[in-house]
Design an enzyme around this catalytic site. Sequence first.
Site, PDB file in Angstrom:
ATOM      1  N   TRP A  21       0.842  -1.267   0.235  1.00 48.04           N
ATOM      2  CA  TRP A  21       0.247  -0.189  -0.075  1.00 48.04           C
ATOM      3  C   TRP A  21       0.882   1.345   0.037  1.00 48.04           C
ATOM      4  CZ3 TRP A  21      -3.679   1.225   5.118  1.00 48.04           C
ATOM      5  CH2 TRP A  21      -4.588   2.181   4.967  1.00 48.04           C
ATOM      6  N   ASP A  56       1.053  -8.573  -1.765  1.00 46.90           N
ATOM      7  CA  ASP A  56      -0.492  -8.821  -1.399  1.00 46.90           C
ATOM      8  C   ASP A  56      -0.674  -6.992  -1.846  1.00 46.90           C
ATOM      9  OD1 ASP A  56      -3.640  -8.275  -0.847  1.00 46.90           O
ATOM     10  OD2 ASP A  56      -2.584  -6.881   0.098  1.00 46.90           O
ATOM     11  N   TYR A  61      -3.873   1.396  -5.084  1.00 42.58           N
ATOM     12  CA  TYR A  61      -2.994   2.160  -4.001  1.00 42.58           C
ATOM     13  C   TYR A  61      -2.034   2.399  -5.054  1.00 42.58           C
ATOM     14  CZ  TYR A  61      -3.687  -1.636  -0.761  1.00 42.58           C
ATOM     15  OH  TYR A  61      -4.027  -2.542  -0.013  1.00 42.58           O
ATOM     16  N   TYR A 207      -4.182  -7.471   7.984  1.00 41.58           N
ATOM     17  CA  TYR A 207      -3.839  -6.561   7.471  1.00 41.58           C
ATOM     18  C   TYR A 207      -3.108  -5.574   8.847  1.00 41.58           C
ATOM     19  CZ  TYR A 207      -7.286  -3.818   6.701  1.00 41.58           C
ATOM     20  OH  TYR A 207      -9.003  -2.768   6.896  1.00 41.58           O
ATOM     21  N   LEU A 210       1.310  -4.257  12.064  1.00 42.01           N
ATOM     22  CA  LEU A 210       2.475  -2.841  12.268  1.00 42.01           C
ATOM     23  C   LEU A 210       1.583  -1.784  13.148  1.00 42.01           C
ATOM     24  CD1 LEU A 210       5.837  -3.619  11.017  1.00 42.01           C
ATOM     25  CD2 LEU A 210       5.160  -4.214  12.898  1.00 42.01           C
ATOM     26  N   ARG A 233      -1.340   9.551   7.261  1.00 41.17           N
ATOM     27  CA  ARG A 233      -1.802   9.277   8.867  1.00 41.17           C
ATOM     28  C   ARG A 233      -1.539  10.571   9.453  1.00 41.17           C
ATOM     29  NH1 ARG A 233       3.701   4.998   9.249  1.00 41.17           N
ATOM     30  NH2 ARG A 233       4.194   6.735   7.774  1.00 41.17           N
ATOM     31  N   GLY A 285       3.458  -4.582   5.767  1.00 40.47           N
ATOM     32  CA  GLY A 285       4.315  -3.015   4.641  1.00 40.47           C
ATOM     33  C   GLY A 285       5.495  -2.820   4.511  1.00 40.47           C
ATOM     34  N   ARG A 287       8.884  -1.019   2.663  1.00 38.04           N
ATOM     35  CA  ARG A 287       8.979   0.182   1.672  1.00 38.04           C
ATOM     36  C   ARG A 287      10.203   0.755   1.462  1.00 38.04           C
ATOM     37  NH1 ARG A 287       5.476   5.705   4.092  1.00 38.04           N
ATOM     38  NH2 ARG A 287       5.964   6.038   1.820  1.00 38.04           N
ATOM     39  N   GLN A 291      13.470  -1.824   5.983  1.00 39.16           N
ATOM     40  CA  GLN A 291      12.033  -2.330   7.027  1.00 39.16           C
ATOM     41  C   GLN A 291      11.624  -4.103   6.685  1.00 39.16           C
ATOM     42  OE1 GLN A 291       9.306   0.093   5.600  1.00 39.16           O
ATOM     43  NE2 GLN A 291      10.163   2.010   6.896  1.00 39.16           N
TER      44      GLN A 291
HETATM   45  N1  LIG Z   1      -7.632  -4.193   2.258  1.00 41.20           N
HETATM   46  C1  LIG Z   1      -7.235  -3.364   2.568  1.00 41.20           C
HETATM   47  O1  LIG Z   1      -8.464  -2.950   3.265  1.00 41.20           O
HETATM   48  C2  LIG Z   1      -5.814  -3.617   3.192  1.00 41.20           C
HETATM   49  C3  LIG Z   1      -5.924  -2.083   4.538  1.00 41.20           C
HETATM   50  C4  LIG Z   1      -4.340  -2.374   4.526  1.00 41.20           C
HETATM   51  C5  LIG Z   1      -3.481  -2.794   4.453  1.00 41.20           C
HETATM   52  N2  LIG Z   1      -3.550  -3.614   3.918  1.00 41.20           N
HETATM   53  C6  LIG Z   1      -2.525  -4.914   3.287  1.00 41.20           C
HETATM   54  O2  LIG Z   1      -1.474  -4.793   4.544  1.00 41.20           O
HETATM   55  C7  LIG Z   1       0.041  -4.105   3.741  1.00 41.20           C
HETATM   56  C8  LIG Z   1       0.260  -4.042   5.348  1.00 41.20           C
HETATM   57  O3  LIG Z   1      -0.464  -3.045   5.612  1.00 41.20           O
HETATM   58  P1  LIG Z   1      -0.193  -1.934   6.306  1.00 41.20           P
HETATM   59  O4  LIG Z   1       1.227  -1.312   5.386  1.00 41.20           O
HETATM   60  O5  LIG Z   1      -0.648  -0.324   6.526  1.00 41.20           O
HETATM   61  O6  LIG Z   1       0.628  -1.455   7.527  1.00 41.20           O
HETATM   62  P2  LIG Z   1       1.816  -2.075   8.641  1.00 41.20           P
HETATM   63  O7  LIG Z   1       2.168  -3.253   7.832  1.00 41.20           O
HETATM   64  O8  LIG Z   1       1.041  -2.307  10.060  1.00 41.20           O
HETATM   65  O9  LIG Z   1       2.842  -0.909   8.567  1.00 41.20           O
HETATM   66  C9  LIG Z   1       3.704  -0.610   7.608  1.00 41.20           C
HETATM   67  C10 LIG Z   1       5.179   0.612   7.989  1.00 41.20           C
HETATM   68  O10 LIG Z   1       5.423  -0.393   8.922  1.00 41.20           O
HETATM   69  C11 LIG Z   1       6.354   1.095   8.894  1.00 41.20           C
HETATM   70  N3  LIG Z   1       7.597   0.023   8.719  1.00 41.20           N
HETATM   71  C12 LIG Z   1       7.515  -1.252   8.525  1.00 41.20           C
HETATM   72  N4  LIG Z   1       9.302  -2.664   9.254  1.00 41.20           N
HETATM   73  C13 LIG Z   1       9.205  -1.189   9.820  1.00 41.20           C
HETATM   74  C14 LIG Z   1      10.699  -1.388  10.236  1.00 41.20           C
HETATM   75  N5  LIG Z   1      11.348  -2.528  10.292  1.00 41.20           N
HETATM   76  N6  LIG Z   1      10.638  -0.347  11.372  1.00 41.20           N
HETATM   77  C15 LIG Z   1      10.159   0.608  11.115  1.00 41.20           C
HETATM   78  N7  LIG Z   1       9.156   1.334  10.499  1.00 41.20           N
HETATM   79  C16 LIG Z   1       8.533   0.285   9.718  1.00 41.20           C
HETATM   80  C17 LIG Z   1       6.736   1.306   7.043  1.00 41.20           C
HETATM   81  O11 LIG Z   1       5.625   3.321   7.457  1.00 41.20           O
HETATM   82  P3  LIG Z   1       6.765   3.820   8.088  1.00 41.20           P
HETATM   83  O12 LIG Z   1       7.952   3.946   6.932  1.00 41.20           O
HETATM   84  O13 LIG Z   1       6.084   5.420   6.726  1.00 41.20           O
HETATM   85  O14 LIG Z   1       6.818   4.572   8.806  1.00 41.20           O
HETATM   86  C18 LIG Z   1       5.620   0.591   7.081  1.00 41.20           C
HETATM   87  O15 LIG Z   1       4.851   1.434   5.430  1.00 41.20           O
HETATM   88  C19 LIG Z   1      -0.661  -3.235   3.068  1.00 41.20           C
HETATM   89  O16 LIG Z   1       0.176  -2.482   2.030  1.00 41.20           O
HETATM   90  C20 LIG Z   1      -1.367  -4.080   1.853  1.00 41.20           C
HETATM   91  O17 LIG Z   1      -1.094  -4.396   1.496  1.00 41.20           O
HETATM   92  C21 LIG Z   1      -5.287  -3.909   2.980  1.00 41.20           C
END
Ligand SMILES: NC(=O)c1ccc[n+]([C@@H]2O[C@H](COP(=O)([O-])OP(=O)(O)OC[C@H]3O[C@@H](n4cnc5c(N)ncnc54)[C@H](OP(=O)(O)O)[C@@H]3O)[C@@H](O)[C@H]2O)c1
Length: 321
Positions: A21, A56, A61, A207, A210, A233, A285, A287, A291
């Site tokens: 995303w 995913d 996105y 999903y 984090l 955010r 997620g 980037r 990460q």
């Molecule tokens: N079906 C749906 O409606 C839906 C909704 C949400 C998500 N999703 C899917 O689920 C995936 C994951 O959810 P999400 O992207 O919302 O969030 P998440 O996995 O909860 O958090 C990801 C974010 O955390 C930070 N991060 C990740 N690894 C890190 C590390 N090692 N150290 C420090 N920061 C770190 C990065 O953001 P920063 O660096 O910017 O802080 C990253 O973008 C999405 O990418 C998408 O594919 C689906």
Amino acid sequence: MQRRRLGNTELEFTTIGLGTWAIGGGDWKYGWGPQDPSEAIDGLLAGLDFGINWIDTAPVYGDGASEKLVGKALRQAAREDVLVATKCSRKMLPDGSVTGILDAESVKAECEQSLKRLGVEVIDLYQMHWPEPDSQIEEGWAAMIDLKQEGKVREIGVSNFNVPQMERLEAMHPISSLQPPYNMLQREVEDTLFSYCSAQKMGIIGYSPLAKGLLSGAMTCARAAALDPSDHRSRDPKFATPELEANLQLVDRLQLFAKNHSHSVAELAIAWTLRKLEVTSAIVGVRNRAQIEGTHAAADWQLTQEEIAQIEQILSTLDQV
Ligand SMILES: NC(=O)c1ccc[n+]([C@@H]2O[C@H](COP(=O)([O-])OP(=O)(O)OC[C@H]3O[C@@H](n4cnc5c(N)ncnc54)[C@H](OP(=O)(O)O)[C@@H]3O)[C@@H](O)[C@H]2O)c1
């Protein structure tokens, strides 16, 4: 890396999937601010090198941007064994807002565009992103069933659905998987959806493990205040006073626990979602390379019952605001 079977299907997913995303970038209502595309691809390739076997994504996105990056990463990885999950039903409007659309023609056109952007002949898991508009979920599902029969997608699933909505679709065709939000700050799904999905032999891919970075250990009050205006955010109450402070105090307490177990708090947050065997995989997620280097080890961290009880104790200290 551990794998779990996706519900009743033949697909075996590693317990972490790569979430894309954020790499869709800013410039729309649910954007994540500026994103360097080459760093995104490097992060995905690193994840695949660590043994993660699925990605995913979704057309919405970044209005195709994320799917195109996934396509590039797949070509660079030059591997046949990477599973791809994408979605339909969310469309970006010219002003950057998003609407739900599920008429059959649109679902089929979305699928064709996704196949092109991803550069694949078949999508392994095709998901209805949101049940919106509710009145059209049956029509959208019928189109997804057609796509499966035509061989354009292998499995069909849903995301953000409640039980009555899933019951309506199950009457037409079995649902392979549900993709709900699931993390330490958002665990409502445990009460209602887990038992339903188990009974129906559906996979669950959680999903935001984090909590969109809140549980990563890298979020601070100063960072939250400095989030780019094109990062959604910056408008999320979880990243603003008073919820932010309460959430970060909890992360501090979790960090101590994680450190005592030689892991990062991000790994703890992900491993905690995987303690539930109903959960096939957590979509994390990514980037950039750093990460995924900081999270992939969660895939093989199996928490003991004693550790789970200790974590539950810590989670109960979250100040309700
Ligand atoms: N079906 C749906 O409606 C839906 C909704 C949400 C998500 N999703 C899917 O689920 C995936 C994951 O959810 P999400 O992207 O919302 O969030 P998440 O996995 O909860 O958090 C990801 C974010 O955390 C930070 N991060 C990740 N690894 C890190 C590390 N090692 N150290 C420090 N920061 C770190 C990065 O953001 P920063 O660096 O910017 O802080 C990253 O973008 C999405 O990418 C998408 O594919 C689906």
